[in-house]
Design an enzyme around this catalytic site. Structure first.
Site, PDB file in Angstrom:
ATOM      1  CE1 TYR A 269      -3.627   2.581   0.585  1.00  0.00           C
ATOM      2  CE2 TYR A 269      -2.422   3.238   2.543  1.00  0.00           C
ATOM      3  CZ  TYR A 269      -3.434   3.466   1.630  1.00  0.00           C
ATOM      4  OH  TYR A 269      -4.235   4.572   1.754  1.00  0.00           O
TER       5      TYR A 269
ATOM      6  CG  ASP B 231       5.613   3.739   1.049  1.00  0.00           C
ATOM      7  OD1 ASP B 231       5.882   4.351   2.108  1.00  0.00           O
ATOM      8  OD2 ASP B 231       4.450   3.597   0.617  1.00  0.00           O
TER       9      ASP B 231
ATOM     10  CE  LYS C 237       0.903   4.938   8.454  1.00  0.00           C
ATOM     11  NZ  LYS C 237       0.920   4.037   7.332  1.00  0.00           N
TER      12      LYS C 237
HETATM   13  C1  LIG Z   1       0.288   4.580   5.923  1.00  0.00           C
HETATM   14  C2  LIG Z   1       1.034   4.357   4.687  1.00  0.00           C
HETATM   15  C3  LIG Z   1       0.957   5.236   3.597  1.00  0.00           C
HETATM   16  C4  LIG Z   1      -0.021   6.378   3.546  1.00  0.00           C
HETATM   17  O1  LIG Z   1       0.212   7.338   4.524  1.00  0.00           O
HETATM   18  P1  LIG Z   1      -0.991   8.331   4.903  1.00  0.00           P
HETATM   19  O2  LIG Z   1      -0.356   9.282   5.877  1.00  0.00           O
HETATM   20  O3  LIG Z   1      -2.068   7.474   5.475  1.00  0.00           O
HETATM   21  O4  LIG Z   1      -1.418   9.004   3.658  1.00  0.00           O
HETATM   22  C5  LIG Z   1       1.785   5.025   2.520  1.00  0.00           C
HETATM   23  N1  LIG Z   1       2.637   3.991   2.490  1.00  0.00           N
HETATM   24  C6  LIG Z   1       2.730   3.121   3.506  1.00  0.00           C
HETATM   25  C7  LIG Z   1       3.711   2.004   3.431  1.00  0.00           C
HETATM   26  C8  LIG Z   1       1.916   3.252   4.623  1.00  0.00           C
HETATM   27  O5  LIG Z   1       1.960   2.354   5.592  1.00  0.00           O
END
Ligand SMILES: *Cc1c(COP(=O)(O)O)cnc(C)c1O
Length: 428
Positions: free
Chosen positions: A144, A239, A267
């Site tokens: 994701y 990511d 995060k």
């Molecule tokens: C949470 C997450 C996102 C998206 O971040 P948001 O702040 O919710 O937009 C993107 N990539 C990874 C791997 C994530 O866990």
């Protein structure tokens, strides 16, 4: 467990908010039942509006690595707030956070702050396309990367294929620029790269997958991705929105010693306030406006309050021994839960990288999304509710991580293992 207040609030919420929540997984749809409304949180504990208390292993899906309402973070936020909550002009805090990120994350030479992980990924992809002058990107099934249009794509029936959008509203013409391959699958990825070498600009990957449950990379996967992308002049994007400052202070790239061209963060670097960041090689980042032609902006980017919370969080994480202690507690917890499953004779395949814990209700092994989907999700739902009734708040979905904070003590770990011993036998 009393849920009257939560249920009443959820009813009201559903009248004015789609599905009653502002982010879908919160709604408990995949485990059944209604979501709990949280009144307050402190350290490792959550308290809901009915007065139930829980040990929290969701941690706002990652940011709260120091636990909730950490005294120093709260102090920094209050102090920043008193100086004004947004200027729309540069401030010292954002430079300090950028410096700290550049110093800590091995591949980042320059970094741009944004407001969410989604935004970080969107911007990194735009930059990669601009740099390589190629439009196609490759992602891995089950990873994701936020909800930007061209990333809401998965593989059809586990076979690598051209992108099909995962959501209505995503134009097929966007999704067509996104290729997908199974995670950890070098052979399929190699074939796709060969076939699309001319228009493939970037490969994006979660270096430890954390959005299909926790699926670590096999040993060769990340080094191979680095090698092949260099060979074809494709940019490699990690990511690290979950793994950044989570699996190692320098992120997964420091843990596995594989350096991407671009990194997305989020995060943890906001200490619980909205933030995101993307960074990497200086020559790439110099293409971002106003240094270069690639446009990307944000009214609240580098927000002084978010930056203050992030700075305090990252500074704390850089103290010696923090990750060692997290590792020790995570290992003990994983082993304890594993023993409870074994004792109850429930098939339970465990994965873990540092304080990211996974567990699938299948014999395993799980190395990709197809494997993860073999988990008995009905059994997970039962496990989730059983643990909840024992005061343990797990993610309301099989396909999320169990996360620890520095506020989780040895006593909390033992309490959680005891709950697992009580709940696993009920799953037979
Ligand atoms: C949470 C997450 C996102 C998206 O971040 P948001 O702040 O919710 O937009 C993107 N990539 C990874 C791997 C994530 O866990």
């Amino acid at each position: 467990m009393k849920t009257r207040q939560s249920r009443a609030k959820f009813k009201r919420a559903q009248l004015v908010i789609p599905g009653g929540v502002n982010s879908p997984v919160r709604a408990f749809r995949s485990v059944g039942g209604d979501p709990l409304f949280i009144k307050q949180a402190n350290g490792a504990m959550l308290e809901d509006v009915d007065g139930n208390t829980f040990l929290d292993y969701v941690l706002s899906w990652g940011p709260m690595i120091l636990g909730h309402a950490h005294a120093k973070v709260v102090k920094a936020v209050i102090s920043a707030t008193k100086r004004g909550t947004s200027y729309g002009a540069p401030c010292a805090g954002e430079v300090e956070l950028a410096e700290l990120i550049v110093k800590t994350v091995p591949s980042i030479e320059q970094v741009r702050l944004v407001n969410s992980g989604t935004e970080a990924v969107m911007s990194a992809i735009r930059l990669a396309r601009a740099y390589t002058k190629r439009d196609t990107i490759l992602k891995f099934d089950g990873c994701y990367h936020g909800h930007a249009d061209h990333l809401l794509v998965k593989a059809g029936s586990g076979v690598a294929t051209l992108g099909i959008p995962d959501s209505p509203g995503v134009p097929e013409s966007f999704a067509r620029h996104t290729l997908t391959a199974p995670y950890n699958d070098i052979k399929t990825t190699e074939k796709l790269i060969h076939k699309h070498a001319k228009d493939l600009g970037a490969i994006i990957v979660e270096p430890v997958a954390g959005n299909m449950g926790v699926v670590p990379p096999i040993d060769e996967f990340l080094p191979w991705l680095r090698m092949i992308t260099q060979k074809y002049d494709i940019l490699l994007i990690f990511d690290e929105v979950i793994t950044g400052f989570r699996v190692h202070v320098g992120g997964a790239q420091a843990l596995y010693k594989v350096l991407p061209d671009l990194t997305c963060l989020g995060k943890i670097i906001g200490g619980g306030l909205p933030i995101g960041a993307y960074g990497g090689r200086k020559d790439l980042m110099q293409m971002i406006a106003p240094a270069g032609p690639v446009y990307q902006a944000g009214t609240l980017s580098g927000n002084p309050v978010a930056v203050a919370a992030g700075l305090e969080t990252v500074r704390h994480l850089k103290k010696p021994g923090v990750y060692k202690e997290l590792e020790k507690n995570s290992k003990e917890l994983a082993e304890g839960i594993g023993e409870a499953a074994k004792y109850a004779k429930i098939p339970y395949y465990q994965t873990r990288v540092g304080s990211m814990l996974g567990g699938f209700f299948t014999e395993g092994p799980v190395i990709d999304y197809a494997g993860a989907k073999k988990s008995d999700t009905a059994r997970y739902a039962k496990f989730f509710h059983g643990m909840l009734n024992h005061g343990i708040y797990l993610a309301p979905s099989q396909f999320e991580a169990m996360l620890l904070s520095t506020a989780h003590t040895n006593r909390h770990i033992r309490q959680t293992i005891a709950a697992a011993h009580a709940v696993f036998p009920t799953l037979r």
